[in-house]
Write a protein that holds these residues in place. Sequence first.
Motif, mmCIF file in Angstrom:
data_model
loop_
_atom_site.group_PDB
_atom_site.id
_atom_site.type_symbol
_atom_site.label_atom_id
_atom_site.label_comp_id
_atom_site.label_asym_id
_atom_site.label_seq_id
_atom_site.Cartn_x
_atom_site.Cartn_y
_atom_site.Cartn_z
ATOM 1 N N VAL A 40 -124.079 71.369 19.494
ATOM 2 C CA VAL A 40 -122.844 70.831 18.526
ATOM 3 C C VAL A 40 -123.753 69.623 17.737
ATOM 4 N N GLY A 41 -124.612 69.459 18.029
ATOM 5 C CA GLY A 41 -125.112 68.137 17.498
ATOM 6 C C GLY A 41 -124.774 66.224 17.569
ATOM 7 N N ASP A 42 -124.036 66.736 18.540
ATOM 8 C CA ASP A 42 -122.887 64.720 18.460
ATOM 9 C C ASP A 42 -122.356 64.993 19.507
ATOM 10 N N PRO A 43 -123.439 63.747 20.739
ATOM 11 C CA PRO A 43 -122.621 63.593 22.091
ATOM 12 C C PRO A 43 -121.957 63.779 22.148
ATOM 13 N N ALA A 44 -120.530 63.090 21.571
ATOM 14 C CA ALA A 44 -119.218 62.885 21.653
ATOM 15 C C ALA A 44 -118.319 63.850 21.995
ATOM 16 N N ALA A 45 -119.201 65.376 21.003
ATOM 17 C CA ALA A 45 -118.226 66.562 21.372
ATOM 18 C C ALA A 45 -118.760 67.141 22.291
ATOM 19 N N ALA A 46 -120.392 66.981 22.750
ATOM 20 C CA ALA A 46 -121.146 67.420 23.823
ATOM 21 C C ALA A 46 -120.287 67.409 24.412
ATOM 22 N N GLU A 47 -119.805 65.609 25.082
ATOM 23 C CA GLU A 47 -119.204 65.546 26.215
ATOM 24 C C GLU A 47 -117.798 66.210 26.467
ATOM 25 N N ASP A 48 -117.432 66.463 25.112
ATOM 26 C CA ASP A 48 -115.803 67.095 25.334
ATOM 27 C C ASP A 48 -116.100 68.624 25.612
ATOM 28 N N VAL A 49 -117.361 69.304 25.485
ATOM 29 C CA VAL A 49 -117.135 70.971 25.551
ATOM 30 C C VAL A 49 -117.698 70.445 27.417
ATOM 31 N N VAL A 50 -118.272 69.779 27.820
ATOM 32 C CA VAL A 50 -119.240 69.619 28.978
ATOM 33 C C VAL A 50 -117.043 69.313 29.999
ATOM 34 N N GLN A 51 -116.781 68.530 29.707
ATOM 35 C CA GLN A 51 -115.501 68.407 30.113
ATOM 36 C C GLN A 51 -114.608 69.396 30.177
ATOM 37 N N ASP A 52 -114.137 70.296 29.186
ATOM 38 C CA ASP A 52 -113.592 72.182 29.341
ATOM 39 C C ASP A 52 -114.389 72.619 29.622
ATOM 40 N N ALA A 53 -115.206 73.365 30.791
ATOM 41 C CA ALA A 53 -116.427 73.660 31.006
ATOM 42 C C ALA A 53 -116.356 73.050 32.644
ATOM 43 N N TRP A 54 -115.748 72.193 32.598
ATOM 44 C CA TRP A 54 -115.455 71.760 34.107
ATOM 45 C C TRP A 54 -114.279 71.939 34.585
ATOM 46 N N LEU A 55 -112.859 72.204 33.593
ATOM 47 C CA LEU A 55 -111.696 72.411 33.910
ATOM 48 C C LEU A 55 -111.807 74.126 33.881
ATOM 49 N N ARG A 56 -112.325 74.649 33.106
ATOM 50 C CA ARG A 56 -112.857 76.372 33.447
ATOM 51 C C ARG A 56 -113.295 76.625 34.820
ATOM 52 N N TRP A 57 -114.387 76.434 34.764
ATOM 53 C CA TRP A 57 -114.290 76.165 36.527
ATOM 54 C C TRP A 57 -114.129 75.848 37.917
ATOM 55 N N GLN A 58 -112.524 74.896 37.220
ATOM 56 C CA GLN A 58 -111.712 74.418 38.380
ATOM 57 C C GLN A 58 -110.917 75.986 38.356
ATOM 58 N N ARG A 59 -110.315 76.605 37.177
ATOM 59 C CA ARG A 59 -109.278 77.259 37.231
ATOM 60 C C ARG A 59 -110.405 78.804 38.152
ATOM 61 N N THR A 60 -112.132 79.378 37.841
ATOM 62 C CA THR A 60 -112.527 80.594 38.048
ATOM 63 C C THR A 60 -112.221 81.172 39.223
ATOM 64 N N ASP A 61 -112.253 81.788 39.887
ATOM 65 C CA ASP A 61 -112.297 82.466 41.219
ATOM 66 C C ASP A 61 -113.309 82.906 41.356
ATOM 67 N N LYS A 62 -114.164 81.613 42.273
ATOM 68 C CA LYS A 62 -115.478 81.553 42.827
ATOM 69 C C LYS A 62 -115.990 82.786 42.853
ATOM 70 N N ARG A 63 -115.070 83.401 43.652
ATOM 71 C CA ARG A 63 -116.209 84.627 44.947
ATOM 72 C C ARG A 63 -116.519 85.991 43.327
ATOM 73 N N GLN A 64 -115.559 85.793 42.569
ATOM 74 C CA GLN A 64 -116.710 86.272 41.152
ATOM 75 C C GLN A 64 -118.251 86.337 40.645
#
Length: 234
Positions: A40-64
Amino acid sequence: MTSAVAGHEGDRHAVGILGGELQVFLAERTRLLWVAHRVVGDPAAAEDVVQDAWLRWQRTDKRQVASPPAWLTTATTHLAINVVRSARYRHERLTDLTRLGALDVGDGPADSAERAVVVDRLLAFLMARLTASELAACLLRRCFSYPYQEIAALLRTTVPNARQLVHRSRTDLAGSTVRRVDAAEHRRLAAAFTAAAVDGDLARLERVLAAGAGRLAHDSVRPSGQRWDRSQSV
């Protein structure tokens, strides 16, 4: 009493699971920010992306998930690509392109910081969407008001081809194709662009753009020592 104890045990178990998920994520967070920023080339946008990845990680079945680091990297990359393909992101970066013609050249720390953010994120956006020749033609024409004759001379092509490169850059910027941006090339171009915009050092920018376009042996199309006149920018 038994029910209350069981409830407390369940709470501790849930907290333990969440804590484990957080530890895995935090261990990868710095690397994920780097992955997102390269796209994305933008620190603020990168932070938002990583936050979204965290939310998706929380919702994921870790057994898979066989490899959490690999899963997080893939998720972050996909989320970042979705961001740069969005209409809103394209609009913001094209607005940045317009702003560069009137880039603030103040010498204060705040001025330098704001300028660096705008330049870094715009160039990353352009480099991800344009060929090297389109990038050179776009920057020289839209940010520094180069005549088509000078763009053609720099890129060793014809004036009609130079016009076509600028036209194609507008079309490609509105498209969805995204290329990987080399971090070293991005830093080199950002430094040269800033030197041209702030100090008027166009020769350095010409060299970087021409080299990127595969035109390694060229002469500057501006006389030696000539600086950019900001009053001529569009």
